[in-house]
Write an enzyme that holds these catalytic residues in place. Structure first.
Site, PDB file in Angstrom:
ATOM      1  N   THR A 185      41.898 -32.274 -38.608  1.00 45.75           N
ATOM      2  CA  THR A 185      40.515 -32.070 -39.006  1.00 45.75           C
ATOM      3  C   THR A 185      40.606 -31.420 -40.372  1.00 45.75           C
ATOM      4  OG1 THR A 185      40.131 -31.393 -36.715  1.00 45.75           O
ATOM      5  CG2 THR A 185      38.308 -31.099 -38.236  1.00 45.75           C
ATOM      6  N   ARG A 213      34.653 -42.062 -28.605  1.00 50.36           N
ATOM      7  CA  ARG A 213      34.852 -40.639 -28.337  1.00 50.36           C
ATOM      8  C   ARG A 213      34.282 -39.790 -29.473  1.00 50.36           C
ATOM      9  NH1 ARG A 213      38.366 -36.513 -31.176  1.00 50.36           N
ATOM     10  NH2 ARG A 213      38.787 -34.928 -29.616  1.00 50.36           N
ATOM     11  N   VAL A 214      33.571 -38.732 -29.115  1.00 51.75           N
ATOM     12  CA  VAL A 214      33.091 -37.763 -30.087  1.00 51.75           C
ATOM     13  C   VAL A 214      33.796 -36.445 -29.802  1.00 51.75           C
ATOM     14  CG1 VAL A 214      31.074 -36.558 -31.018  1.00 51.75           C
ATOM     15  CG2 VAL A 214      30.845 -38.904 -30.164  1.00 51.75           C
ATOM     16  N   GLY A 215      34.409 -35.879 -30.815  1.00 50.40           N
ATOM     17  CA  GLY A 215      35.094 -34.592 -30.662  1.00 50.40           C
ATOM     18  C   GLY A 215      34.190 -33.445 -31.077  1.00 50.40           C
ATOM     19  N   ASP A 216      34.800 -32.307 -31.376  1.00 45.75           N
ATOM     20  CA  ASP A 216      33.982 -31.139 -31.697  1.00 45.75           C
ATOM     21  C   ASP A 216      33.501 -31.116 -33.143  1.00 45.75           C
ATOM     22  OD1 ASP A 216      36.674 -30.702 -32.535  1.00 45.75           O
ATOM     23  OD2 ASP A 216      36.230 -28.583 -32.787  1.00 45.75           O
ATOM     24  N   THR A 236      39.504 -26.431 -36.111  1.00 39.18           N
ATOM     25  CA  THR A 236      40.387 -27.590 -36.001  1.00 39.18           C
ATOM     26  C   THR A 236      41.236 -27.409 -34.762  1.00 39.18           C
ATOM     27  OG1 THR A 236      42.156 -28.876 -37.008  1.00 39.18           O
ATOM     28  CG2 THR A 236      42.132 -26.520 -37.516  1.00 39.18           C
ATOM     29  N   GLY A 237      41.348 -28.454 -33.981  1.00 38.03           N
ATOM     30  CA  GLY A 237      42.153 -28.319 -32.778  1.00 38.03           C
ATOM     31  C   GLY A 237      41.789 -29.370 -31.771  1.00 38.03           C
ATOM     32  N   GLY A 239      39.664 -31.003 -29.731  1.00 34.78           N
ATOM     33  CA  GLY A 239      38.208 -30.945 -29.797  1.00 34.78           C
ATOM     34  C   GLY A 239      37.532 -30.709 -28.465  1.00 34.78           C
TER      35      GLY A 239
END
Lengths: 319, 319
Positions: A185, A213-216, A236-237, A239
């Site tokens: 990220t 897919r939707v991450g954070d 970042t990580g 998600g």
């Protein structure tokens, strides 16, 4: 007088096992330094934190070394789906896009959503269409592809697992953090001379992720948050864990409700609240006094910070 | 011994100006009572809070009176785009879908994402495809349409504004809350006999919304949050404001960090933090002791609650 500050990150992850070639490490550090300088110029000229984080993230998106924009990872279907968000701490205005495929700079699309729509979040083809209507630069999705990212997809799919592959053993010119274990990220947080805070985050997601897919990263509160009353945060990580932890807002809420320092709150989230959720990663944050913290619970995180007019700091591993 | 409890909502909004026909009001109240009973049965039989909120929201989706599933509002393009989310307070596991068009019960899709994917959030056609692969019931998008909702779209577009239209003056059989001013969402929160909390939220969004728009309902932390350590929350209202306020998690964070009661935290969010952000709406919440609160800053909110084995309460306006 307020000293403007800017911090950026380019993802967190594990140190690669093979010998790191000093020249490759230097390339990452140079990129971070150059991108910091691009954002710093805006702040030095009296520009807003919002403009500084937009420009810093745009530059991170343009750099193929980082997983956002050009250089984004591939989905399971060998496509690119990009997510981004931005938040203005002075108004709590925010904007986000998810699963976009043709917007050269997703962070600009997030900002356009914030400034030129009645909504705050668009996903999919309609988000691409909105950006096009706004006059943002549209590219063919292949613009985001790089040979290195495609090799990562092939490697991930060869292992037969759906998520993160193991190693890059044998590769000699690999980057300082193991790309196969990296949570990719990019993001930026800033405090400007007017005392305003802002944060922005952008990503290509995870290599081999399921399409859709939707991450954070585009989730306000999880991947991005800014509030002049407390702090600006970009994460970042992994998600999924950052969504479950509402990680970015949690730093702000802890400061607001318990009165602890930025560093205390950020460390508590990264070292105590995220690990039980399998939340490998880190975050960058700045408060209204210009304090900066950049904790990560992985072996390294590409990161940098600068107080305007002073020497920039860039780092990958622990001090 | 823990007394299981369930609370539901069917949207918040303004009281319609015309005379309310008592029979129409009764129809809404009967629907709320019947849906509460459906969820209560699960809790009475020792079922989980997660199963109870899934079933209550499924029943709300099936009821054409409420804006979710069958009876969902139309987008600007006269299509339907549905959002839903769910969270398990015992594990912080969660799942969400956005902009789905063919899944009969979006809340079941959110739960399938939580239980059968490595991710927590899917958007668009790929979310529909995932639900299909999971064996969930797929319908033609016209299944969600009702004549009343289409009339609302026409009315909204005739006013020439992009957001919320003004009135239903002259319509005689209108519902107790002015549909043109209603923030339509449905949701449920529950505490089960094992002391576990859960929350779920589902919506068709706003009438005449831009295609691709994602509101707060599928955003963990904004439209839905559950944590055994504090509370379970489902919100309804102007989604953009609830995203900016990270409204659902804010209730939990305030409880956790300041030790205030559920009611105190929920009231503070609804009456003090949301209004400055143009955050018309409300929420329902339950804590680990079975306390329930259902504050709203609009003139009314369709809502109901039941302590298992006791008489259910349903209401639309202020007490």
């Amino acid at each position: 007088m307020i000293k403007p500050v800017l911090a950026i990150h380019g993802g967190a992850g594990a140190i690669t096992r093979a010998q790191i070639i000093p020249a490759v490490k230097l390339a990452y550090e140079d990129a971070l330094r150059s991108i910091l300088a691009g954002g710093e110029r805006i702040l030095a000229n009296g520009g807003s934190a919002l403009d500084a984080v937009t420009e810093a993230v745009r530059l991170l998106e343009e750099c193929p070394l980082f997983n956002a924009g050009h250089g984004a990872v591939f989905t399971r279907d060998a496509t690119h789906e990009l997510d981004a968000s931005i938040m203005d701490g002075s108004t709590l205005a925010c904007g986000a896009v998810a699963n976009v495929r043709t917007i050269r700079n997703p962070v600009r699309a997030a900002r356009a959503v914030m400034e030129h729509s009645p909504h705050v979040f668009f996903a999919g083809d309609n988000a691409d269409a909105f950006a096009r209507e706004q006059g943002l630069e549209i590219v063919d999705s292949s613009f985001f592809s790089t040979p290195d990212r495609h090799a990562q997809l092939i490697k991930a799919q060869e292992t037969g697992v759906d998520s993160i592959v193991l190693d890059h053993d044998g590769v000699v010119d690999q980057p300082p953090l193991d790309e196969s274990k990296k949570m990719g990220t990019v993001g930026a947080v800033a405090l400007d001379a007017h005392g305003n805070l802002a944060a922005a985050t952008s990503t290509g997601g995870m290599t081999n992720k399921w399409p859709g897919r939707v991450g954070d990263s585009p989730i306000i509160g999880a991947g991005c948050y800014a509030n002049n009353a407390s702090c600006a945060v970009s994460t970042t990580g992994k998600g999924e864990a950052f969504i479950r932890a509402v990680a970015a807002y949690d730093v702000a809420a802890m400061m607001e409700y318990t009165g602890v320092s930025l560093e205390h709150a950020a460390h508590k989230v990264v070292y105590e609240k995220l690990p039980p959720l399998d939340g490998a990663g880190g975050l960058i944050a700045v408060d209204k006094h210009g304090n900066i913290t950049m904790p990560f619970n992985t072996e390294g995180m590409y990161r940098g910070s600068v107080v305007v007019g002073q020497a920039a700091l860039v780092a990958i591993y622990r001090e």
